[in-house]
Design an enzyme around this catalytic site. Structure first.
Site, PDB file in Angstrom:
ATOM      1  N   THR A  15      80.864  32.148 101.592  1.00 55.91           N
ATOM      2  CA  THR A  15      81.239  31.614 102.905  1.00 55.91           C
ATOM      3  C   THR A  15      80.056  30.889 103.552  1.00 55.91           C
ATOM      4  OG1 THR A  15      80.772  33.657 104.132  1.00 55.91           O
ATOM      5  CG2 THR A  15      83.011  33.383 103.288  1.00 55.91           C
ATOM      6  N   ASN A  16      78.855  31.347 103.283  1.00 55.90           N
ATOM      7  CA  ASN A  16      77.686  30.613 103.804  1.00 55.90           C
ATOM      8  C   ASN A  16      77.529  29.272 103.088  1.00 55.90           C
ATOM      9  OD1 ASN A  16      76.014  32.081 105.940  1.00 55.90           O
ATOM     10  ND2 ASN A  16      76.490  33.720 104.485  1.00 55.90           N
ATOM     11  N   MET A  92      72.640  37.795  94.658  1.00 48.95           N
ATOM     12  CA  MET A  92      72.351  39.226  94.580  1.00 48.95           C
ATOM     13  C   MET A  92      71.372  39.597  93.467  1.00 48.95           C
ATOM     14  SD  MET A  92      73.950  40.240  97.166  1.00 48.95           S
ATOM     15  CE  MET A  92      73.993  42.016  97.038  1.00 48.95           C
ATOM     16  N   LEU A  95      64.439  37.573  92.841  1.00 49.14           N
ATOM     17  CA  LEU A  95      63.767  36.492  92.116  1.00 49.14           C
ATOM     18  C   LEU A  95      62.356  36.915  91.717  1.00 49.14           C
ATOM     19  CD1 LEU A  95      64.968  33.666  94.489  1.00 49.14           C
ATOM     20  CD2 LEU A  95      65.520  33.810  92.042  1.00 49.14           C
ATOM     21  N   HIS A 111      69.885  36.849 105.612  1.00 48.12           N
ATOM     22  CA  HIS A 111      70.068  38.302 105.465  1.00 48.12           C
ATOM     23  C   HIS A 111      70.838  38.805 106.688  1.00 48.12           C
ATOM     24  CE1 HIS A 111      69.228  42.360 104.169  1.00 48.12           C
ATOM     25  NE2 HIS A 111      68.889  42.655 105.410  1.00 48.12           N
TER      26      HIS A 111
HETATM   27  C1  GRF Z   1      75.906  37.375 103.670  1.00 43.93           C
HETATM   28  O1  GRF Z   1      76.116  38.442 104.549  1.00 43.93           O
HETATM   29  C2  GRF Z   1      74.445  37.099 103.509  1.00 43.93           C
HETATM   30  O2  GRF Z   1      73.706  37.342 104.677  1.00 43.93           O
HETATM   31  C3  GRF Z   1      74.042  38.077 102.447  1.00 43.93           C
HETATM   32  O3  GRF Z   1      75.126  38.103 101.550  1.00 43.93           O
HETATM   33  C4  GRF Z   1      76.316  37.731 102.243  1.00 43.93           C
HETATM   34  C5  GRF Z   1      76.883  36.561 101.505  1.00 43.93           C
HETATM   35  O4  GRF Z   1      78.146  36.195 101.970  1.00 43.93           O
HETATM   36  N1  GRF Z   1      72.769  37.696 101.865  1.00 43.93           N
HETATM   37  P1  GRF Z   1      78.796  34.836 101.441  1.00 43.93           P
HETATM   38  O5  GRF Z   1      78.816  34.892  99.930  1.00 43.93           O
HETATM   39  O6  GRF Z   1      78.004  33.698 101.966  1.00 43.93           O
HETATM   40  O7  GRF Z   1      80.196  34.870 101.996  1.00 43.93           O
END
Ligand code: GRF
Length: 228
Positions: A15-16, A92, A95, A111
């Site tokens: 989603t980001n 996830m 690195l 984060h």
């Molecule tokens: C988000 O909460 C981000 O802060 C964390 O992992 C999640 C990723 O969500 N690092 P998405 O895959 O962007 O929906």
């Protein structure tokens, strides 16, 4: 001036990634999401990339001999595509220090907590356990230590009495989707400097590095007024 070529590294729903695609496509952020890299074949973010017509690559850790070789392969793909900046968005995997050094101050992460509090996993559960009245998200430059590095900006959300980790996560994600494009905007416009591991934003206007969730703004303003 051409648009900065940005790669987004994902493992999940993306989603980001979507927020970054939308902000760059609309012209609000002068950059191009030129490449998406995933370490999972099933990551839904790959579908988002496909729909947006963005090149994506899947690299599976099991096809490589160890972390160094895996990160070297990612680095090679980024260079192949002339990538200038890299955004981690729900990526996830930790690195290697070598990779992080190669992309020093050109590598961002988001984060879902107000760093330096609540690094690591299960953030929302831990925020609720700790009885925090606020939470939020942080966009920062990446350093070898997990969820560490100079803070670019933060988004703040209220923790509500009826919250579950899922509800809090959803509220934090809302501000994440506004914070990440803004941080990328600062970066590609060349407004960020890191001095002594603190971020300086060129021409900073008050509040530019802080984003409030609308619910929080609604709570704070009336009581602030009462106190005066
Ligand atoms: C988000 O909460 C981000 O802060 C964390 O992992 C999640 C990723 O969500 N690092 P998405 O895959 O962007 O929906």
């Amino acid at each position: 001036m051409g648009l900065s070529r940005v790669a987004v590294l994902i493992s999940g729903s993306g989603t980001n990634l979507q927020a970054l695609i939308d902000a760059t496509r609309s012209g609000a952020v002068p950059a191009e999401i030129a490449l998406v890299v995933s370490n999972r074949a099933q990551a839904y973010g790959l579908e988002r990339a496909k729909r947006a017509g963005i090149t994506s690559r899947v690299l599976l850790p099991r096809d490589f001999e160890g972390r160094e070789a895996f990160d070297a392969a990612i680095d090679a793909v980024l260079r192949e595509h002339d990538i200038e900046y890299v955004c981690l968005a729900g990526y996830m995997r930790v690195l290697t220090a070598d990779f992080v050094h190669r992309w020093h101050d050109r590598l961002l992460n988001i984060h879902p907590s107000l760093l330096p509090a609540f690094r690591g996993l299960d953030v929302h559960e831990r925020v609720l356990e700790a009885g925090m009245p606020v939470s939020g998200c942080t966009v920062h430059f990446v350093r070898p230590e997990v969820d560490d590095g100079p803070i670019i900006l933060q988004g703040v959300v209220p923790v509500l009495p009826e919250d579950t980790p899922q509800r809090l996560q959803a509220r934090v994600l809302e501000v994440e989707h506004r914070c990440y494009p803004r941080a990328l905007d600062f970066l590609v416009r060349g407004r960020l400097r890191v001095e002594g591991e603190r971020v300086e934003l060129e021409g900073e206007r008050p509040g530019e590095r802080l984003l409030l969730h609308p619910r929080l703004a609604g709570f704070l303003l009336p009581s602030d007024r009462e106190r005066r």
